[in-house]
Design a protein around this motif. Structure first.
Motif, PDB file in Angstrom:
ATOM      1  N   CYS B 415       0.853  -1.180   0.000  1.00 56.70           N
ATOM      2  CA  CYS B 415       0.000   0.000   0.000  1.00 56.70           C
ATOM      3  C   CYS B 415       0.899   1.244   0.000  1.00 56.70           C
ATOM      4  CB  CYS B 415      -0.893  -0.015   1.231  1.00 56.70           C
ATOM      5  SG  CYS B 415       0.022   0.298   2.742  1.00 56.70           S
ATOM      6  N   PRO B 416       0.361   2.458  -0.180  1.00 57.36           N
ATOM      7  CA  PRO B 416       1.218   3.650  -0.173  1.00 57.36           C
ATOM      8  C   PRO B 416       1.847   3.918   1.205  1.00 57.36           C
ATOM      9  CG  PRO B 416      -0.843   4.096  -1.302  1.00 57.36           C
ATOM     10  CD  PRO B 416      -0.997   2.766  -0.622  1.00 57.36           C
ATOM     11  N   GLY B 417       1.186   3.467   2.272  1.00 57.47           N
ATOM     12  CA  GLY B 417       1.779   3.595   3.607  1.00 57.47           C
ATOM     13  C   GLY B 417       1.948   5.037   4.054  1.00 57.47           C
ATOM     14  N   LEU B 418       2.741   5.194   5.090  1.00 61.11           N
ATOM     15  CA  LEU B 418       2.887   6.491   5.750  1.00 61.11           C
ATOM     16  C   LEU B 418       3.553   7.545   4.857  1.00 61.11           C
ATOM     17  CD1 LEU B 418       2.132   7.761   8.416  1.00 61.11           C
ATOM     18  CD2 LEU B 418       4.274   6.983   9.396  1.00 61.11           C
ATOM     19  N   ASP B 419       4.111   7.145   3.731  1.00 64.91           N
ATOM     20  CA  ASP B 419       4.685   8.147   2.835  1.00 64.91           C
ATOM     21  C   ASP B 419       3.598   9.020   2.210  1.00 64.91           C
ATOM     22  OD1 ASP B 419       7.613   7.567   2.786  1.00 64.91           O
ATOM     23  OD2 ASP B 419       6.865   5.577   2.266  1.00 64.91           O
ATOM     24  N   TYR B 420       2.371   8.477   2.080  1.00 63.51           N
ATOM     25  CA  TYR B 420       1.290   9.241   1.461  1.00 63.51           C
ATOM     26  C   TYR B 420       0.001   9.233   2.272  1.00 63.51           C
ATOM     27  CZ  TYR B 420       4.098   9.084  -2.805  1.00 63.51           C
ATOM     28  OH  TYR B 420       5.099   9.224  -3.717  1.00 63.51           O
ATOM     29  N   CYS B 421      -0.263   8.123   2.947  1.00 67.10           N
ATOM     30  CA  CYS B 421      -1.622   7.870   3.426  1.00 67.10           C
ATOM     31  C   CYS B 421      -1.848   8.453   4.816  1.00 67.10           C
ATOM     32  CB  CYS B 421      -1.884   6.372   3.446  1.00 67.10           C
ATOM     33  SG  CYS B 421      -3.522   5.970   4.055  1.00 67.10           S
ATOM     34  N   ALA B 422      -3.044   9.064   4.979  1.00 68.01           N
ATOM     35  CA  ALA B 422      -3.387   9.704   6.249  1.00 68.01           C
ATOM     36  C   ALA B 422      -3.738   8.675   7.327  1.00 68.01           C
ATOM     37  CB  ALA B 422      -4.561  10.660   6.040  1.00 68.01           C
ATOM     38  N   LEU B 423      -4.051   7.443   6.942  1.00 67.81           N
ATOM     39  CA  LEU B 423      -4.455   6.432   7.919  1.00 67.81           C
ATOM     40  C   LEU B 423      -3.288   5.575   8.400  1.00 67.81           C
ATOM     41  CD1 LEU B 423      -7.656   5.142   6.069  1.00 67.81           C
ATOM     42  CD2 LEU B 423      -7.560   6.804   7.922  1.00 67.81           C
ATOM     43  N   ALA B 424      -2.202   5.570   7.625  1.00 70.02           N
ATOM     44  CA  ALA B 424      -1.120   4.612   7.876  1.00 70.02           C
ATOM     45  C   ALA B 424      -0.488   4.816   9.243  1.00 70.02           C
ATOM     46  CB  ALA B 424      -0.060   4.734   6.796  1.00 70.02           C
ATOM     47  N   THR B 425       0.004   3.691   9.811  1.00 68.29           N
ATOM     48  CA  THR B 425       0.733   3.759  11.075  1.00 68.29           C
ATOM     49  C   THR B 425       2.228   3.535  10.859  1.00 68.29           C
ATOM     50  OG1 THR B 425       0.043   1.466  11.352  1.00 68.29           O
ATOM     51  CG2 THR B 425      -1.134   3.114  12.630  1.00 68.29           C
ATOM     52  N   ALA B 426       2.599   3.087   9.656  1.00 64.70           N
ATOM     53  CA  ALA B 426       4.011   2.835   9.365  1.00 64.70           C
ATOM     54  C   ALA B 426       4.223   2.939   7.856  1.00 64.70           C
ATOM     55  CB  ALA B 426       4.414   1.451   9.850  1.00 64.70           C
ATOM     56  N   SER B 428       5.323   1.604   4.196  1.00 66.30           N
ATOM     57  CA  SER B 428       5.327   0.328   3.488  1.00 66.30           C
ATOM     58  C   SER B 428       6.385   0.324   2.395  1.00 66.30           C
ATOM     59  CB  SER B 428       3.975   0.082   2.808  1.00 66.30           C
ATOM     60  OG  SER B 428       2.936   0.230   3.711  1.00 66.30           O
ATOM     61  N   ILE B 429       6.459   1.440   1.676  1.00 65.91           N
ATOM     62  CA  ILE B 429       7.298   1.484   0.471  1.00 65.91           C
ATOM     63  C   ILE B 429       8.776   1.193   0.785  1.00 65.91           C
ATOM     64  CG2 ILE B 429       8.140   3.025  -1.355  1.00 65.91           C
ATOM     65  CD1 ILE B 429       5.279   4.242  -1.384  1.00 65.91           C
ATOM     66  N   PRO B 430       9.371   1.835   1.815  1.00 70.15           N
ATOM     67  CA  PRO B 430      10.787   1.547   2.083  1.00 70.15           C
ATOM     68  C   PRO B 430      11.027   0.080   2.467  1.00 70.15           C
ATOM     69  CG  PRO B 430      10.076   3.509   3.269  1.00 70.15           C
ATOM     70  CD  PRO B 430       8.853   2.877   2.712  1.00 70.15           C
ATOM     71  N   ILE B 431      10.041  -0.551   3.100  1.00 70.47           N
ATOM     72  CA  ILE B 431      10.178  -1.964   3.455  1.00 70.47           C
ATOM     73  C   ILE B 431      10.188  -2.808   2.179  1.00 70.47           C
ATOM     74  CG2 ILE B 431       9.108  -3.893   4.704  1.00 70.47           C
ATOM     75  CD1 ILE B 431      10.259  -1.650   6.498  1.00 70.47           C
ATOM     76  N   ALA B 432       9.238  -2.492   1.282  1.00 68.99           N
ATOM     77  CA  ALA B 432       9.196  -3.199  -0.003  1.00 68.99           C
ATOM     78  C   ALA B 432      10.520  -3.018  -0.737  1.00 68.99           C
ATOM     79  CB  ALA B 432       8.036  -2.671  -0.852  1.00 68.99           C
ATOM     80  N   GLN B 433      11.037  -1.795  -0.711  1.00 67.25           N
ATOM     81  CA  GLN B 433      12.292  -1.522  -1.424  1.00 67.25           C
ATOM     82  C   GLN B 433      13.454  -2.312  -0.826  1.00 67.25           C
ATOM     83  OE1 GLN B 433      11.822   2.774  -0.931  1.00 67.25           O
ATOM     84  NE2 GLN B 433      11.861   3.021  -3.162  1.00 67.25           N
ATOM     85  N   SER B 434      13.495  -2.398   0.511  1.00 65.85           N
ATOM     86  CA  SER B 434      14.626  -3.105   1.126  1.00 65.85           C
ATOM     87  C   SER B 434      14.562  -4.603   0.836  1.00 65.85           C
ATOM     88  CB  SER B 434      14.675  -2.830   2.634  1.00 65.85           C
ATOM     89  OG  SER B 434      13.594  -3.449   3.293  1.00 65.85           O
ATOM     90  N   ILE B 435      13.359  -5.162   0.817  1.00 65.18           N
ATOM     91  CA  ILE B 435      13.232  -6.590   0.499  1.00 65.18           C
ATOM     92  C   ILE B 435      13.583  -6.825  -0.971  1.00 65.18           C
ATOM     93  CG2 ILE B 435      11.622  -8.529   0.316  1.00 65.18           C
ATOM     94  CD1 ILE B 435      10.059  -7.233   2.643  1.00 65.18           C
ATOM     95  N   SER B 436      13.079  -5.926  -1.809  1.00 66.28           N
ATOM     96  CA  SER B 436      13.332  -6.047  -3.236  1.00 66.28           C
ATOM     97  C   SER B 436      14.834  -5.992  -3.531  1.00 66.28           C
ATOM     98  CB  SER B 436      12.568  -4.935  -3.951  1.00 66.28           C
ATOM     99  OG  SER B 436      13.080  -4.689  -5.210  1.00 66.28           O
TER     100      SER B 436
END
Lengths: 175, 551
Positions: B415-426, B428-436
């Motif tokens: 999901c867009p996660g805390l980089d964009y989303c007003a609801l996020a608690t953490a 997502s994108i940097p985690i996806a990037q690190s795994i990738s």
């Protein structure tokens, strides 16, 4: 309270009564609980009879009373509480042809939806001008769904596309 | 592909004009933000952390080249030159101005698109199999039903203020690529013993805070009864779904609280009361729509393409990409090309306007002018001659679109996660990037094989972590982001909700934890056994031991 009907303001002719107490002479709207409790007496009195139903009450519960009712009020406690849309549709599908009134948080942006499910009068408050309401009643010139109440110039798309197919049993039109 | 007729055009134009007037009234202060909110939401306009976000519907994930080019044009003119393809087969623009929105909706209407009901407590964009109409295992193309449902649900006056949002998914194939068991309503096409086709109607699945697998309310509904039956389901939900708590307002909670049997009997009673028994108009409309989805004129080709085989022999990178990124097409000599929008270390689902245009060009030239968006946030060219695959790959590689990780560890849903989303608690994108980045090594990724890693930045689960083979949920613990890992989820035909493995991890530890899990899998798997199958065989224990033993 201004009342909107057929895109014009009309005077209120109904008297609203509470859960108990003396019934005034004239056309009265009673709460649903009172209708159940005093049906015997209510059905015999002169003057027209209306009921105000809650949006947690079931439309079926009104079935036996429908032939005697000339007004049903359905509340919108908040504009985004959509239960009364379904109750309105059920009542119309049960054959109710009397006045169906939307009360509570009725806003211009929902007016056309309310007309389409069969409401025909609206408790509109003082906040918006009549012109705003009139414009709001025809924001969309067509709808996909069948069996809706609508203006004569409001197209029902699926029916228009298949004019030679069997029509909706009963093709209702708003006011 | 479906094409608008005069009515569809008028409908979308009316709606755009309506929104223009609403936005004007808001800008002039005649509408409060509270009153404007549901109106803008029903047109896909969210207010996010930094700006407005516009979510554009891509009905059942199907796009023409012209439409894709228009999406690129919108990205350039009104956003920052890129867009984000979502898990519901839509596209989101993250940097939109309120005063531009009506113009964007007009630009969409020009190419038969809209943003109607991509948000709000109404019936959302209908999703389906991204290989629809092309897949080798398909019984019938589910998109005509998708289009029928799109029309029926558009500005439905009775169902525009439901207790909560409502998502419908449709699949026409036995291998479920549309996740129908975790939607509010899932429709699955199948054949009965006599060979006739009908729809299994599944209700009350969902992810979010309370993940549930849906229950079957009708096993074999004839196609022409779909509209009437769905009306009955929607009415029962609209009347009796909870409205006192938004976290308990989805239909899955209603089905769970009153029980599947009671829910079913309410629906059947409502269906029996329908005023119109005839479904002639619905049947004719479905036939009219189905004609637009007639299969493209495929050539009669041999199964074997010498040019394709030769190119693979001469180019190991190409060969590897073909192994992971092609899907089985129903016609000999053709294949389905899956373009991964998950470059190593990149943001899942993002595409620049230039990449969108390139994919549009490739679709026009090689795939009957058609593209698909998948719920795993990739793009599909559905009907490609094997002879043309090498040329396509070369063009994709030059544009940074040749990641060979489709369906593998790098093909992460996030999901867009805390980089964009007003609801996020953490985040997502940097985690996806690190795994990738961790699995950027192609040999390792291939060795691990088929794998779905899904990441959500809060318990609303937009990244579908519950149904990831490996799910990652980002939470907030006293101001620190930490991540919970679940194993064993799946949104396929044998759907399951993942199980939490143990205590969470800090953001910088997640990629290593995933590596430990996958190394454990590699040690214990049987020959040819995929991750999910291995997990289902051995359970969580060996993975827990590997992860937490040291601590």
């Amino acid at each position: 309270m201004p009342l909107l009907k057929n895109n014009t303001l009309v005077p209120e002719t109904w008297l609203h009564t509470s859960a108990d107490g003396e019934l005034p002479a004239g056309d009265v709207v009673v709460p649903f609980a009172r209708l159940l409790k005093e049906w015997e007496q209510l059905s015999k009195r002169p003057g027209k009879l209306g009921v105000s139903l809650g949006n947690v009450d079931r439309a079926e519960a009104l079935a036996m009373f429908l032939p005697k009712l000339q007004l049903i009020e359905l509340p919108f406690p908040a504009f985004n509480d959509g239960r009364a849309y379904s109750i309105a549709r059920q009542l119309r599908q049960m054959g109710y042809r009397g006045e169906l009134r939307a009360t509570g948080n009725v806003l211009p942006d929902q007016l056309q939806f309310m007309l389409q499910v069969g409401f025909d009068t609206f408790d509109i408050g003082e906040r918006f001008t009549l012109a705003t309401w009139q414009q709001a009643s025809k924001l969309m010139s067509l709808a996909y769904q069948r069996g809706l109440y609508r203006r004569n110039d409001e197209a029902e798309i699926w029916t228009e596309r298949h004019t030679d197919a069997e029509p909706w049993l009963e093709q209702p039109h708003a006011g | 592909m479906y094409r608008y007729d005069e009515f569809d055009h008028q409908f979308v134009r009316d709606r755009t004009n309506q929104f223009r007037s609403q936005a004007d009234r808001r800008l002039k202060g005649e509408l409060t933000e509270e009153e404007f909110r549901p109106l803008r939401l029903m047109n896909g306009l969210y207010l996010q952390l930094h700006a407005y976000m516009l979510r554009v519907a891509i009905p059942y994930g199907t796009l023409s080249s012209k439409q894709m080019r228009q999406l690129a044009f919108i990205a350039d003119k009104w956003d920052k030159g890129y867009g984000h393809f979502t898990t519901r087969q839509n596209i989101q623009y993250n940097w939109i101005k309120l005063e531009d929105t009506a113009d964007i909706l007009d630009a969409l209407a020009d190419v038969e698109m809209h943003a109607i009901q991509t948000s709000g407590n109404c019936i959302r964009n209908v999703t389906t199999d991204h290989w629809a109409g092309a897949a080798a295992d398909e019984i019938a193309d589910p998109r005509p039903v998708g289009e029928l449902l799109r029309q029926w649900s558009s500005l439905h006056p009775e169902f525009s203020f439901l207790p909560r949002k409502f998502k419908i998914a449709v699949t026409g194939a036995p291998n479920d690529r549309a996740a129908v068991k975790v939607h509010d309503i899932g429709l699955r096409l199948h054949r009965n013993a006599e060979g006739a086709i009908g729809w299994e109607v599944i209700v009350g699945g969902g992810l979010g805070r309370t993940p549930m697998i849906g229950v079957t309310v009708r096993n074999f509904l004839p196609e022409h009864e779909l509209i009437g039956y769905l009306e009955a389901i929607m009415r029962v939900y609209n009347l009796y779904g909870r409205r006192d708590n938004k976290y308990k307002a989805r239909i899955k909670i209603l089905v769970h609280e009153i029980g599947a049997d009671k829910f079913k009997s309410e629906v059947e009673a409502e269906y029996a009361r329908r005023p119109q028994a005839s479904t002639e108009v619905e049947q004719r409309e479905l036939q009219r729509i189905a004609a637009y989805f007639a299969a493209p004129q495929l050539e009669k080709l041999p199964r074997w393409s010498p040019g394709f085989e030769e190119a693979k022999l001469g180019n190991p990178s190409f060969s590897r990409w073909t192994k992971n990124n092609l899907g089985p097409h129903r016609a000999d000599g053709y294949t389905i090309v899956n373009i991964s929008l998950k470059p190593d270390g990149g943001i899942p689902g993002d595409a620049t306007s230039g990449q969108m245009r390139l994919m549009a060009d490739l679709a026009e030239r090689y795939s009957f002018d058609e593209l698909r968006v998948s719920h795993a946030q990739n793009i599909v060219l559905p009907h490609v001659k094997k002879d043309d695959v090498f040329a396509i790959w070369k063009a994709l590689e030059a544009a940074g679109l040749a990641a060979a990780n489709y369906g593998h560890a790098g093909d992460i849903i996030a999901c867009p996660g805390l980089d964009y989303c007003a609801l996020a608690t953490a985040r997502s994108i940097p985690i996806a990037q690190s795994i990738s980045r961790k699995f950027a090594d192609s040999a390792k990724q291939d060795e691990i094989g088929k794998l779905k890693i899904n990441i959500s930045g809060c318990i609303n689960a937009c990244g579908h972590h519950h149904v990831g083979h490996i799910g990652i949920l980002g939470l907030d613990k006293k101001g620190e982001e930490y991540y919970q890992i679940t194993l064993g989820g799946s949104s396929a035909e044998a759907a399951s909700i993942g199980t939490i493995l143990g205590p969470g991890f800090a953001g910088h530890e997640v990629a290593d934890a995933i590596e430990t899990i996958l190394d454990t899998y590699l040690k214990l798997r049987q020959p040819g056994e995929e991750f999910l199958a291995a997990y289902r065989r051995v359970g969580a224990k060996p993975f827990k031991e590997a992860l937490y033993a040291a601590a």
